[in-house]
Design a protein around this motif. Structure first.
Motif, PDB file in Angstrom:
ATOM      1  N   PRO A  93       0.523  -0.862  -0.348  1.00  0.00           N
ATOM      2  CA  PRO A  93      -0.266  -0.201  -0.129  1.00  0.00           C
ATOM      3  C   PRO A  93       0.443   1.592  -0.157  1.00  0.00           C
ATOM      4  CG  PRO A  93       0.203  -1.187   2.211  1.00  0.00           C
ATOM      5  CD  PRO A  93       0.883  -2.026   1.371  1.00  0.00           C
ATOM      6  N   GLY A  94       0.330   2.737  -0.546  1.00  0.00           N
ATOM      7  CA  GLY A  94       0.885   3.736  -0.758  1.00  0.00           C
ATOM      8  C   GLY A  94       0.803   4.076   0.618  1.00  0.00           C
ATOM      9  N   GLY A  95       1.599   4.940   1.319  1.00  0.00           N
ATOM     10  CA  GLY A  95       1.389   5.936   2.170  1.00  0.00           C
ATOM     11  C   GLY A  95       2.059   5.563   3.614  1.00  0.00           C
ATOM     12  N   ILE A  96       2.368   4.627   3.215  1.00  0.00           N
ATOM     13  CA  ILE A  96       2.790   3.732   4.659  1.00  0.00           C
ATOM     14  C   ILE A  96       4.145   2.314   3.968  1.00  0.00           C
ATOM     15  CG2 ILE A  96       2.032   1.355   3.827  1.00  0.00           C
ATOM     16  CD1 ILE A  96       1.383   0.772   6.707  1.00  0.00           C
ATOM     17  N   GLU A  97       5.088   2.782   5.333  1.00  0.00           N
ATOM     18  CA  GLU A  97       6.471   2.441   5.105  1.00  0.00           C
ATOM     19  C   GLU A  97       6.557   1.513   5.643  1.00  0.00           C
ATOM     20  OE1 GLU A  97      10.355   2.339   8.408  1.00  0.00           O
ATOM     21  OE2 GLU A  97      10.075   4.191   7.894  1.00  0.00           O
ATOM     22  N   VAL A  98       7.184  -0.367   4.582  1.00  0.00           N
ATOM     23  CA  VAL A  98       6.650  -1.285   4.772  1.00  0.00           C
ATOM     24  C   VAL A  98       7.991  -1.698   4.803  1.00  0.00           C
ATOM     25  CG1 VAL A  98       6.140  -3.543   3.491  1.00  0.00           C
ATOM     26  CG2 VAL A  98       4.606  -1.263   3.929  1.00  0.00           C
ATOM     27  N   GLN A  99       8.319  -2.781   5.895  1.00  0.00           N
ATOM     28  CA  GLN A  99       9.444  -2.730   6.623  1.00  0.00           C
ATOM     29  C   GLN A  99       9.274  -4.729   6.209  1.00  0.00           C
ATOM     30  OE1 GLN A  99      12.032  -2.213  10.090  1.00  0.00           O
ATOM     31  NE2 GLN A  99      10.830   0.209  10.348  1.00  0.00           N
ATOM     32  N   LEU A 100      10.600  -4.901   4.955  1.00  0.00           N
ATOM     33  CA  LEU A 100      10.198  -6.506   5.079  1.00  0.00           C
ATOM     34  C   LEU A 100      11.446  -7.234   5.476  1.00  0.00           C
ATOM     35  CD1 LEU A 100       9.318  -6.034   0.940  1.00  0.00           C
ATOM     36  CD2 LEU A 100       7.931  -6.493   3.059  1.00  0.00           C
ATOM     37  N   CYS A 101      11.745  -8.491   5.493  1.00  0.00           N
ATOM     38  CA  CYS A 101      13.074  -9.255   6.740  1.00  0.00           C
ATOM     39  C   CYS A 101      12.525 -10.481   6.914  1.00  0.00           C
ATOM     40  CB  CYS A 101      12.583  -8.725   7.829  1.00  0.00           C
ATOM     41  SG  CYS A 101      12.952  -6.973   8.415  1.00  0.00           S
ATOM     42  N   VAL A 102      14.360 -11.298   6.458  1.00  0.00           N
ATOM     43  CA  VAL A 102      14.114 -12.613   6.177  1.00  0.00           C
ATOM     44  C   VAL A 102      14.725 -12.725   6.956  1.00  0.00           C
ATOM     45  CG1 VAL A 102      14.171 -14.103   4.849  1.00  0.00           C
ATOM     46  CG2 VAL A 102      13.430 -13.163   3.360  1.00  0.00           C
ATOM     47  N   GLU A 103      14.232 -13.921   7.995  1.00  0.00           N
ATOM     48  CA  GLU A 103      15.175 -14.770   8.553  1.00  0.00           C
ATOM     49  C   GLU A 103      15.267 -16.166   8.323  1.00  0.00           C
ATOM     50  OE1 GLU A 103      15.510 -15.125  13.388  1.00  0.00           O
ATOM     51  OE2 GLU A 103      14.458 -14.712  13.015  1.00  0.00           O
ATOM     52  N   VAL A 104      16.679 -16.750   7.883  1.00  0.00           N
ATOM     53  CA  VAL A 104      17.470 -18.209   8.026  1.00  0.00           C
ATOM     54  C   VAL A 104      17.846 -18.368   9.334  1.00  0.00           C
ATOM     55  CG1 VAL A 104      18.514 -19.771   6.402  1.00  0.00           C
ATOM     56  CG2 VAL A 104      17.199 -18.110   6.023  1.00  0.00           C
ATOM     57  N   LEU A 105      17.474 -19.320   9.720  1.00  0.00           N
ATOM     58  CA  LEU A 105      17.384 -20.311  10.881  1.00  0.00           C
ATOM     59  C   LEU A 105      17.955 -21.786  10.953  1.00  0.00           C
ATOM     60  CD1 LEU A 105      14.377 -19.371  12.901  1.00  0.00           C
ATOM     61  CD2 LEU A 105      16.258 -17.905  12.889  1.00  0.00           C
ATOM     62  N   GLU A 106      18.600 -22.262  11.753  1.00  0.00           N
ATOM     63  CA  GLU A 106      19.159 -23.556  11.723  1.00  0.00           C
ATOM     64  C   GLU A 106      18.524 -24.470  12.130  1.00  0.00           C
ATOM     65  OE1 GLU A 106      23.242 -24.394   8.521  1.00  0.00           O
ATOM     66  OE2 GLU A 106      23.121 -23.597  10.589  1.00  0.00           O
ATOM     67  N   ILE A 107      18.032 -26.086  11.862  1.00  0.00           N
ATOM     68  CA  ILE A 107      18.096 -26.259  13.161  1.00  0.00           C
ATOM     69  C   ILE A 107      18.136 -28.000  13.550  1.00  0.00           C
ATOM     70  CG2 ILE A 107      15.458 -28.377  14.360  1.00  0.00           C
ATOM     71  CD1 ILE A 107      13.359 -26.139  12.383  1.00  0.00           C
ATOM     72  N   GLU A 108      18.962 -27.921  14.424  1.00  0.00           N
ATOM     73  CA  GLU A 108      20.252 -29.432  14.241  1.00  0.00           C
ATOM     74  C   GLU A 108      19.477 -30.511  14.012  1.00  0.00           C
ATOM     75  OE1 GLU A 108      21.079 -31.383  18.057  1.00  0.00           O
ATOM     76  OE2 GLU A 108      22.455 -29.512  18.149  1.00  0.00           O
ATOM     77  N   ARG A 109      20.206 -31.591  12.900  1.00  0.00           N
ATOM     78  CA  ARG A 109      19.289 -32.676  12.496  1.00  0.00           C
ATOM     79  C   ARG A 109      19.087 -33.358  13.292  1.00  0.00           C
ATOM     80  NH1 ARG A 109      19.445 -33.500   7.355  1.00  0.00           N
ATOM     81  NH2 ARG A 109      20.647 -31.575   5.793  1.00  0.00           N
ATOM     82  N   ALA A 110      20.382 -33.680  14.339  1.00  0.00           N
ATOM     83  CA  ALA A 110      19.934 -34.550  15.875  1.00  0.00           C
ATOM     84  C   ALA A 110      18.462 -34.365  16.779  1.00  0.00           C
ATOM     85  CB  ALA A 110      21.067 -34.868  16.485  1.00  0.00           C
ATOM     86  N   SER A 111      17.555 -33.463  16.640  1.00  0.00           N
ATOM     87  CA  SER A 111      16.971 -32.453  17.366  1.00  0.00           C
ATOM     88  C   SER A 111      15.229 -32.634  16.724  1.00  0.00           C
ATOM     89  CB  SER A 111      17.225 -31.317  18.429  1.00  0.00           C
ATOM     90  OG  SER A 111      17.212 -30.638  17.515  1.00  0.00           O
TER      91      SER A 111
END
Length: 119
Positions: A93-111
């Motif tokens: 939408p116009g007139g609004i600041e939109v912050q976009l974030c991406v986070e990559v998390l690792e999960i331990e295979r053993a758990s």
């Protein structure tokens, strides 16, 4: 695996979450790191949120991609960049600041445990 969790502020009422999730899943598949049937995504609207302390119109989308450990930092960075690009291509939408974030998390295979049940 992977699991993609998208949180977004409730002032993005026009966000088509179904189309967004499909675009994100397609991008993850195109990266060549995952099997199609293993990609799981969901979106959650956040009713209570605050961005900074200003009264300015602000919104956010935060994507968390959880993957099993063992991929290189370069691959994780590519995954984040790919998903961020998909987010940037959405209609915001116009007139609004939109912050976009991406986070990559690792999960331990053993758990991590998984079972597929077919009825």
């Amino acid at each position: 695996m992977p699991h993609l969790n998208i949180e977004y502020s409730d002032n993005l009422s026009a966000l088509d979450t179904g189309a967004l999730l499909l675009a994100m899943n397609q991008a993850l598949l195109a990266c060549g790191q995952f099997e199609e049937r293993d990609i799981k995504s969901r979106a959650q609207k956040m009713d209570a949120f605050l961005i900074g302390v200003s009264l300015a119109q602000r919104a956010f989308v935060h994507a968390k991609l959880s993957i099993l450990d063992g991929r290189t930092p370069a691959i994780r960075q590519d995954l984040a960049a790919c998903l961020l690009q998909v987010l940037q291509q959405q209609c915001w939408p116009g007139g609004i600041e939109v912050q976009l974030c991406v986070e990559v998390l690792e999960i331990e295979r053993a758990s991590y445990a998984k079972a597929c049940i077919e009825c």
